[in-house]
Design a protein around this motif. Structure first.
Motif, short mmCIF file in Angstrom:
data_model
loop_
_atom_site.label_atom_id
_atom_site.label_comp_id
_atom_site.label_asym_id
_atom_site.label_seq_id
_atom_site.Cartn_x
_atom_site.Cartn_y
_atom_site.Cartn_z
N ALA B 109 21.22 -19.52 -56.46
CA ALA B 109 20.75 -20.25 -55.28
C ALA B 109 21.34 -21.65 -55.23
O ALA B 109 21.82 -22.11 -54.19
CB ALA B 109 19.23 -20.32 -55.29
N GLY B 110 21.31 -22.34 -56.38
CA GLY B 110 21.78 -23.72 -56.40
C GLY B 110 23.25 -23.85 -56.10
O GLY B 110 23.67 -24.72 -55.33
N SER B 111 24.07 -22.98 -56.69
CA SER B 111 25.50 -23.14 -56.45
C SER B 111 25.85 -22.78 -55.01
O SER B 111 26.67 -23.45 -54.39
CB SER B 111 26.34 -22.33 -57.44
N LEU B 112 25.22 -21.75 -54.45
CA LEU B 112 25.49 -21.41 -53.05
C LEU B 112 25.07 -22.55 -52.14
O LEU B 112 25.81 -22.94 -51.23
CB LEU B 112 24.75 -20.14 -52.67
N ALA B 113 23.88 -23.08 -52.39
CA ALA B 113 23.36 -24.14 -51.51
C ALA B 113 24.21 -25.38 -51.59
O ALA B 113 24.60 -25.96 -50.57
CB ALA B 113 21.92 -24.47 -51.89
N GLY B 114 24.54 -25.79 -52.82
CA GLY B 114 25.27 -27.05 -52.98
C GLY B 114 26.71 -26.94 -52.53
O GLY B 114 27.27 -27.87 -51.97
N TYR B 115 27.30 -25.80 -52.78
CA TYR B 115 28.72 -25.67 -52.49
C TYR B 115 28.98 -25.48 -51.01
O TYR B 115 29.86 -26.10 -50.44
CB TYR B 115 29.27 -24.48 -53.29
N PHE B 116 28.20 -24.60 -50.37
CA PHE B 116 28.48 -24.31 -48.97
C PHE B 116 27.79 -25.26 -48.01
O PHE B 116 28.24 -25.47 -46.89
CB PHE B 116 28.07 -22.87 -48.64
N GLY B 117 26.68 -25.83 -48.42
CA GLY B 117 26.00 -26.80 -47.56
C GLY B 117 25.55 -26.16 -46.26
O GLY B 117 25.37 -24.95 -46.16
N HIS B 193 36.32 -19.15 -53.15
CA HIS B 193 35.12 -19.94 -53.44
C HIS B 193 34.50 -19.52 -54.75
O HIS B 193 34.07 -20.33 -55.55
CB HIS B 193 34.09 -19.75 -52.33
N GLY B 194 34.46 -18.22 -54.96
CA GLY B 194 33.82 -17.69 -56.16
C GLY B 194 34.45 -18.25 -57.42
O GLY B 194 33.77 -18.72 -58.33
N ARG B 195 35.79 -18.24 -57.46
CA ARG B 195 36.48 -18.75 -58.65
C ARG B 195 36.22 -20.22 -58.86
O ARG B 195 36.04 -20.68 -59.99
CB ARG B 195 37.97 -18.50 -58.54
#
Lengths: 326, 288
Positions: B109-117, B193-195
């Motif tokens: 959740a955190g990485s998706l939220a922070g990265y994609f905004g 993005h994943g990498r």
């Protein structure tokens, strides 16, 4: 409208989707229970015919589609109708209101103890930084975090109620009540309050000690404190009036944020000490698998936490002019 | 091992040296306690073969009265020491499983939220807020009552209430990393993005997540103990919380039945708290 009023309005509006989410979660949990209300009733009365079950379902509104049930649920909540508890034969909201004052008394007392003792110890530790007093207080605060509250409660009972016989071990007042006016009765309640409030305060206490210590450490070295000292103000006055003020804001914030944990703590502590509050109501609901009551308590306490956080926020904004209100 | 002449925090020097670990008192004590708990859990069957719930002696025997039963017996005549050692398993198991779930959910959740905004961030943070505002023990109680008490349902219930902390941590890190130049460069080069998330966001979040993990395990063990104490423990396994709960009616005459398992819970939780504090001091040394 002033910026402050706009901010308050905005915060209230922001809470609404959160409250809606909470109600949704409650409803979903109610529906997830295997077997609904009618199954429970049929089971308890030793079986029922299929037609009777259908009738019951219609009577309790369980035969309509789920989204209609949800709409009715929301409407009920808005009117403070949280359902009906069959085991206790009372509406849930009445049960909660009956026990609410006891829990408020307990949690507020615990908070006051935690504040008074925690802030004092924190200041002590900060002003004697690096000494064994500081280390000792830090160790004590770690212990305060790690210790299971129900265990501390039980050990307190063993020491203070059973062995020393200083304090009663359970309940909110002596059975039958002591003869005498309101003062005697108040003292009786206070005697019962000491151990549970002390136990509940331990968790918050540890947090306040740490918070105050770092806030005081941070502020001690700043210029305005040096100015106050140069002016010749007495040390304790500086500490109380200038240094502690800065600790006030994080303390207020943390109090709001940890409310959920305080409520979880009250469940355990009221169970251990037989204190007749909402926490013990939740425990009774668990024992009798009364999910209507349990979810009613859940919904109520969560909404309370949202409300209190909102109030804390508003207090915060009026206290600290630096907070952005635009 | 190189001798460090600077006082730089451990995380900036490459890797963690054994010296750093040994110098931190909380870490040493914490790891020692943890080793003791793990030893109990792993060797329970060797040291105390058989079912800990077998009745082996007269009931309500005080510790120290019988050398064969050093910690006495409970109200059913079961060996307290065997029960204590065997119970370490379920507590540690629940602690680890619940925390693993929290970390998995939180990192995703955190990485998706922070990265994609954008609205991904908004939606995920709203859900985060929702889970944070619910009193966690009560929510866990409800879940366990609905699903039925087993070690798995308890771990699930506890894990699903503590993921927001991890999510916020990872989100902050993801937000920071997504602004960096080399990330823009990587994206221009066609790196997915994943990498980027796996190669850059996650390693940087590792240190704070490790600290949080210890504290989470501590909390999970406490919550599991509270749930068992309230009668919602797995009926098939022994656990310290259940022992405290069943010993409670005998508080007046046999308080050792509640004192001993409670003490065990305390020491185990303390172990993880100390490890967390020690790690925190290592990674972020403050002015002490």
């Amino acid at each position: 409208m002033t910026p402050l009023q706009r901010y308050i309005g905005r915060r209230i509006l922001q809470s609404i989707p959160l409250c809606f989410g909470i109600i949704l979660v409650s409803f979903a949990l109610l529906k997830l229970t295997p077997g609904d209300l009618v199954d429970v009733m049929a089971g308890e009365s030793g079986g029922a015919t299929a037609e009777y079950i259908e009738e019951l379902r219609a009577a309790y509104g369980l035969d309509v589609p789920v989204h209609v049930q949800f709409a009715r649920y929301v409407w009920g909540v808005l009117q403070f109708d949280l359902g009906y508890s069959f085991r206790q034969s009372m509406p849930v909201s009445d049960l909660i209101l009956e026990r609410l004052p006891a829990t408020i008394l307990l949690s507020v007392s615990a908070l006051i103890i935690a504040l008074a003792v925690g802030v004092t110890l924190g200041v002590f530790a900060a002003r004697r930084r690096g000494t064994w007093i500081d280390e000792g207080i830090s160790v004590l605060s770690t212990i305060g975090f790690a210790i299971p509250l129900f265990w501390v409660g039980l050990m307190f009972i063993v020491i203070f109620s059973i062995n020393l016989r200083w304090l009663p071990s359970s309940g909110m007042a002596s059975v039958g009540g002591p003869a005498g006016g309101w003062l005697v009765q108040a003292v009786d309640v206070l005697r019962h309050l000491v151990l549970p409030a002390l136990t509940l305060s331990l968790f918050y206490l540890s947090i306040y000690v740490r918070l105050t210590r770092s806030a005081v450490l941070e502020v001690q070295e700043l210029d305005f404190v040096r100015t106050a000292r140069a002016k010749g103000l007495r040390e304790w006055r500086i500490v109380v009036r200038h240094v502690l003020r800065n600790a006030l804001l994080p303390i207020v914030t943390i109090t709001g944020l940890q409310l959920g944990s305080v409520f979880s703590g009250t469940i355990v502590i009221e169970t251990v000490f037989g204190w007749p509050g909402i926490g013990r109501l939740a425990n009774d609901a668990v024992m009798s698998r009364d999910l209507q009551l349990l979810l009613g308590v859940f919904l109520f306490s969560t909404l309370m936490v949202v409300l209190i956080n909102l109030l804390v926020d508003l207090v915060y904004v009026t206290l600290d002019p630096r907070v952005e209100r635009a | 091992m190189t001798i460090s002449l600077t006082n730089a925090p451990a995380a900036t020097r490459s890797g963690l040296r054994l010296n750093d670990i040994l110098r931190s008192r909380p870490l040493v004590v914490g790891l020692a306690l943890l080793a003791a708990a793990l030893f109990c859990a792993l060797s329970a069957d060797l040291l105390f073969p058989g079912d800990p719930r077998d009745m082996v002696g007269r009931a309500n025997l005080w510790p120290g009265k019988d050398p064969a039963l050093p910690l006495g017996t409970d109200m059913m005549g079961r060996d307290m020491l065997a029960a204590l050692v065997h119970s370490s398993r379920s507590s540690l198991l629940v602690g680890f499983m619940a925390t693993t779930l929290s970390i998995l959910l939180g990192v995703v959740a955190g990485s998706l939220a922070g990265y994609f905004g954008g609205w991904t961030d908004d939606v995920l943070m709203r859900i985060c807020e929702l889970f944070q505002i619910m009193p966690s023990l009560l929510f866990a109680i409800i879940l366990v009552v609905i699903i039925g008490p087993t070690v798995w349902s308890i771990s699930f219930a506890i894990g699903i209430t503590s993921w927001p902390q991890v999510a916020r941590l990872v989100r902050a890190e993801a937000m920071r990393v997504s602004q960096l130049d080399f990330v823009h460069a990587a994206m221009t080069m066609g790196m997915g993005h994943g990498r980027i998330i796996v190669k850059h966001v996650l390693p940087n979040s590792l240190a704070p997540v490790m600290v949080t993990a210890s504290i989470l395990i501590a909390h999970a063990i406490l919550s599991d103990a509270s749930l068992s104490f309230l009668g919602l423990g797995d009926p098939g396994t022994m656990s310290w919380g259940t022992m405290v709960g069943t010993g409670r009616p005998l508080l007046r005459t046999a308080w050792y039945m509640t004192a001993l398992p409670g003490g065990a819970i305390f020491l185990t939780v303390m172990a993880f708290m100390l490890i967390g504090n020690g790690l925190n001091d290592l990674f972020n040394p403050r002015l002490k």
